[in-house]
Scaffold this motif. Structure first.
Motif, PDB file in Angstrom:
ATOM      1  N   HIS A   2       0.802  -1.239   0.000  1.00  0.00           N
ATOM      2  CA  HIS A   2       0.000   0.000   0.000  1.00  0.00           C
ATOM      3  C   HIS A   2       0.834   1.287   0.000  1.00  0.00           C
ATOM      4  N   TRP A   3       2.130   1.214   0.180  1.00  0.00           N
ATOM      5  CA  TRP A   3       3.038   2.346   0.059  1.00  0.00           C
ATOM      6  C   TRP A   3       2.566   3.627   0.745  1.00  0.00           C
ATOM      7  N   PRO A   4       2.472   3.596   2.072  1.00  0.00           N
ATOM      8  CA  PRO A   4       2.043   4.823   2.765  1.00  0.00           C
ATOM      9  C   PRO A   4       2.993   5.996   2.512  1.00  0.00           C
ATOM     10  N   GLY A   5       4.264   5.699   2.258  1.00  0.00           N
ATOM     11  CA  GLY A   5       5.216   6.791   1.992  1.00  0.00           C
ATOM     12  C   GLY A   5       5.384   7.052   0.497  1.00  0.00           C
ATOM     13  N   ASN A   6       4.474   6.500  -0.296  1.00  0.00           N
ATOM     14  CA  ASN A   6       4.428   6.738  -1.739  1.00  0.00           C
ATOM     15  C   ASN A   6       5.742   6.447  -2.463  1.00  0.00           C
ATOM     16  N   VAL A   7       6.059   7.243  -3.499  1.00  0.00           N
ATOM     17  CA  VAL A   7       7.207   6.914  -4.350  1.00  0.00           C
ATOM     18  C   VAL A   7       8.516   6.946  -3.550  1.00  0.00           C
ATOM     19  N   ARG A   8       8.601   7.857  -2.566  1.00  0.00           N
ATOM     20  CA  ARG A   8       9.839   7.916  -1.796  1.00  0.00           C
ATOM     21  C   ARG A   8      10.096   6.585  -1.098  1.00  0.00           C
ATOM     22  N   GLU A   9       9.031   6.013  -0.539  1.00  0.00           N
ATOM     23  CA  GLU A   9       9.181   4.746   0.171  1.00  0.00           C
ATOM     24  C   GLU A   9       9.569   3.620  -0.796  1.00  0.00           C
ATOM     25  N   LEU A  10       8.953   3.640  -1.981  1.00  0.00           N
ATOM     26  CA  LEU A  10       9.314   2.633  -2.991  1.00  0.00           C
ATOM     27  C   LEU A  10      10.788   2.804  -3.379  1.00  0.00           C
ATOM     28  N   GLU A  11      11.194   4.043  -3.532  1.00  0.00           N
ATOM     29  CA  GLU A  11      12.596   4.318  -3.901  1.00  0.00           C
ATOM     30  C   GLU A  11      13.540   3.753  -2.838  1.00  0.00           C
ATOM     31  N   HIS A  12      13.233   4.005  -1.567  1.00  0.00           N
ATOM     32  CA  HIS A  12      14.100   3.499  -0.501  1.00  0.00           C
ATOM     33  C   HIS A  12      14.112   1.975  -0.475  1.00  0.00           C
ATOM     34  N   THR A  13      12.953   1.385  -0.737  1.00  0.00           N
ATOM     35  CA  THR A  13      12.882  -0.079  -0.761  1.00  0.00           C
ATOM     36  C   THR A  13      13.767  -0.629  -1.876  1.00  0.00           C
ATOM     37  N   MET A  14      13.715   0.026  -3.042  1.00  0.00           N
ATOM     38  CA  MET A  14      14.534  -0.455  -4.161  1.00  0.00           C
ATOM     39  C   MET A  14      16.017  -0.263  -3.862  1.00  0.00           C
ATOM     40  N   GLU A  15      16.333   0.803  -3.160  1.00  0.00           N
ATOM     41  CA  GLU A  15      17.727   1.037  -2.783  1.00  0.00           C
ATOM     42  C   GLU A  15      18.201  -0.093  -1.866  1.00  0.00           C
ATOM     43  N   ARG A  16      17.343  -0.454  -0.915  1.00  0.00           N
ATOM     44  CA  ARG A  16      17.701  -1.556  -0.017  1.00  0.00           C
ATOM     45  C   ARG A  16      17.829  -2.863  -0.794  1.00  0.00           C
ATOM     46  N   LEU A  17      16.901  -3.074  -1.758  1.00  0.00           N
ATOM     47  CA  LEU A  17      16.939  -4.311  -2.548  1.00  0.00           C
ATOM     48  C   LEU A  17      18.231  -4.435  -3.342  1.00  0.00           C
ATOM     49  N   THR A  18      18.721  -3.289  -3.822  1.00  0.00           N
ATOM     50  CA  THR A  18      19.964  -3.300  -4.588  1.00  0.00           C
ATOM     51  C   THR A  18      21.083  -3.897  -3.753  1.00  0.00           C
ATOM     52  N   ILE A  19      21.085  -3.527  -2.478  1.00  0.00           N
ATOM     53  CA  ILE A  19      22.157  -3.996  -1.604  1.00  0.00           C
ATOM     54  C   ILE A  19      21.875  -5.422  -1.145  1.00  0.00           C
ATOM     55  N   LEU A  20      20.580  -5.696  -0.961  1.00  0.00           N
ATOM     56  CA  LEU A  20      20.170  -6.984  -0.423  1.00  0.00           C
ATOM     57  C   LEU A  20      20.333  -8.141  -1.407  1.00  0.00           C
ATOM     58  N   SER A  21      20.055  -7.872  -2.681  1.00  0.00           N
ATOM     59  CA  SER A  21      20.060  -8.971  -3.652  1.00  0.00           C
ATOM     60  C   SER A  21      21.490  -9.366  -3.956  1.00  0.00           C
ATOM     61  N   ASP A  22      21.711 -10.673  -4.028  1.00  0.00           N
ATOM     62  CA  ASP A  22      23.091 -11.067  -4.278  1.00  0.00           C
ATOM     63  C   ASP A  22      23.229 -11.945  -5.496  1.00  0.00           C
ATOM     64  N   GLY A  23      22.126 -12.153  -6.205  1.00  0.00           N
ATOM     65  CA  GLY A  23      22.209 -12.980  -7.406  1.00  0.00           C
ATOM     66  C   GLY A  23      21.656 -12.237  -8.598  1.00  0.00           C
ATOM     67  N   PRO A  24      21.439 -12.956  -9.702  1.00  0.00           N
ATOM     68  CA  PRO A  24      20.952 -12.283 -10.903  1.00  0.00           C
ATOM     69  C   PRO A  24      19.459 -11.958 -10.863  1.00  0.00           C
ATOM     70  N   VAL A  25      18.730 -12.533  -9.882  1.00  0.00           N
ATOM     71  CA  VAL A  25      17.278 -12.307  -9.845  1.00  0.00           C
ATOM     72  C   VAL A  25      16.843 -11.830  -8.462  1.00  0.00           C
TER      73      VAL A  25
END
Ligand SMILES: Nc1ncnc2c1ncn2[C@@H]1O[C@H](COP(=O)(O)OP(=O)(O)OP(=O)(O)O)[C@@H](O)[C@H]1O
Ligand SMILES: [Mg+2]
Length: 468
Positions: free
Chosen positions: A357-380
């Protein structure tokens, strides 16, 4: 939002099954075609695109497995539902393994058939949106704003229209919906685009400082005013001034601002000289200005002056179809920043993002994607990665664990997620909150620096090259 008219292909060597399915689907308003054998089905598939193929498993000429394999290979966006009278768990698992969307044992009721179809169409909708995953920002948005939902296209239209004028604009929207970006976009498409653009968040400055910042002051206007100073309105002459969080503007400053709007002139603090200024004003707020007017916190005359051309930014949850474009844009952006290979996004991982539901809207999605960049360790990027990256919002604590005790608590409550992912997130979050200062981050979460560093090493967490 299920497409009302779907294209369905039924494949069964029993004509009576084809006919009865056709009747049920047609009754629901869908276009239906049938084939009484696998070979015929493949010929029909070559002629046009289908949303869903319902195929029998055992047929005389070519088995349903073969139909499934061909569809997966040649038309990967078309979903296949296996219908069979030889229903065994083993064959169901087998077809799913080869990419069948679902499995329906005969005999089935019309309601069961429609239920499977609706589920498939919901999935089709997501596939259709995410299949454009390689179209990045410039084709999918406008002036730095990403999204091609109807709601955002209307916003772009308004930006274009108001950009041609010199009208005052009021941007209204929840936090993180893109008010700053919208203001800049208006400037960029206006005739003032080559002049200055000065944004100022009025909520960050106290009333006295704010007035001197905006209107300037003369020498001796107040204690410490050793020299005179030009205000932002003068500095932005011929350009655009963006006043953010306007609901927080003190009442005294509001009357000075009214003068700018009415007479296009300013009087620096401590001066009696009136100066003409030529600026375009854009305002933004996430509070209800009308409400503030009613409670006498905002001047009514000012409200009417600034509410000439309101642009309402829709929250992200009402335009979920924009999420894939935004998510992929941020993923790419943060991967490029930290010199990482851009991973693929699994369709189900994207579904989780789209359903949040993204209560923090696009900013929250952006931060989540930033975390995912660091979190993901494989090609998918997998659903597990995404769950871990947004776990905070679902966690009973509502915020990231800030101490080891809280982390333990979360681990207990969130048995569905991998402990490693949560632990990794915990470390990343602490680092991001502390600007990647390891000592500071370790201190904040009450850990010894060497232990903290050991966890960083365990999860291969490194400071991104270009700073995050
Ligand atoms: N449509 C969009 N496309 C791309 N990025 C966006 C979009 N909307 C917002 N963002 C990004 O999300 C973040 C927040 O956007 P922005 O600062 O414009 O929001 P805001 O509405 O001004 O929030 P606040 O009320 O908290 O000030 C920024 O990093 C911005 O680049
Ligand atoms: Mg803002």
């Amino acid at each position: 939002m299920i497409d009302t008219k779907a294209e369905i292909l039924i494949v069964d060597d029993e004509l009576v099954i084809c006919k009865s399915c056709e009747k049920i689907f047609k009754r629901s308003g869908h276009n239906t075609t049938y084939a009484t054998g696998g070979v015929e089905a493949l010929n029909i598939l070559e002629t046009r695109e289908f949303d869903v193929v319902f195929t029998d498993l055992k047929m005389m000429d070519m088995g349903g497995m073969e139909v499934l394999r061909t569809v997966r290979q040649k038309y990967p966006d078309t979903l296949v539902v296996i219908i069979t009278g030889y229903a065994t768990i083993a064959s169901a698992v087998e077809t799913m393994r080869y990419g069948a969307f679902d499995y329906l044992p005969k005999p089935f009721t019309p309601a069961e058939l429609i239920a499977v179809l609706n589920k498939a169409l919901e999935k089709r909708k997501i596939i259709k949106i995410t299949s454009n995953k390689y179209n990045y920002c410039h084709e999918t948005g406008f002036e730095g704003l990403i999204g091609r939902s109807k709601e955002m296209c209307e916003v772009y239209d308004m930006i274009r229209k108001v950009g041609e004028t010199d009208s005052t604009v009021l941007i209204i929207g929840e936090s993180g919906t893109g008010k700053d970006l919208t203001a800049k976009a208006i400037h960029n498409v206006s005739k003032r685009k080559n002049e200055k653009y000065i944004p100022i968040d009025v909520s960050t400055l106290s009333s006295g400082i704010l007035e001197s910042e905006l209107f300037g002051h003369v020498k001796g206007a107040f204690t410490g005013a050793y020299t005179s100073k030009e205000g932002l309105f003068e500095a932005a002459d011929k350009g655009t001034v963006f006043l953010d969080e306007i609901g927080n503007l003190p009442l005294e400053t509001q009357s000075r601002l009214l003068r700018v709007l009415q007479q296009k002139e300013i009087i620096p603090v401590g001066s009696t000289d009136v100066k003409k200024v030529d600026v375009r004003l854009i305002f933004a707020t996430n509070s209800d200005l009308k409400q503030l007017v009613m409670s006498n916190k905002f001047r009514e005359d000012l409200y009417y002056r600034i509410n000439v051309f309101p642009i309402k930014l829709p929250p992200l949850r009402v335009r979920r179809e924009d999420i894939p474009d935004l998510a992929l844009h941020f993923l790419r952006h943060y991967c490029v920043l930290s010199e990482r290979v851009v991973p693929e996004m699994d369709v189900e991982a994207m579904e989780i993002l789209m359903n949040f539901h993204w209560p923090g809207n696009v900013r929250e999605l952006e931060h989540t994607m930033e975390r995912l960049t660091i979190l993901s360790d494989g090609p998918v990027i997998t659903p597990a990665h995404v769950s871990a990256a947004i776990y905070k919002a679902d966690a009973p604590m509502k915020s990231a664990p800030r101490t080891v005790e809280e982390l333990k608590q979360i681990k207990k409550q969130m048995r569905d997620y991998s402990i490693q992912e949560i632990e990794k997130m915990f470390i990343i979050d602490a680092l991001m909150r502390n600007n990647w200062n390891i000592s500071q981050a370790a201190r904040e979460v009450n850990m010894q620096r060497p232990n903290f560093q050991a966890l960083m090493k365990k999860y291969g967490i490194k400071k991104p090259v270009t700073g995050v």
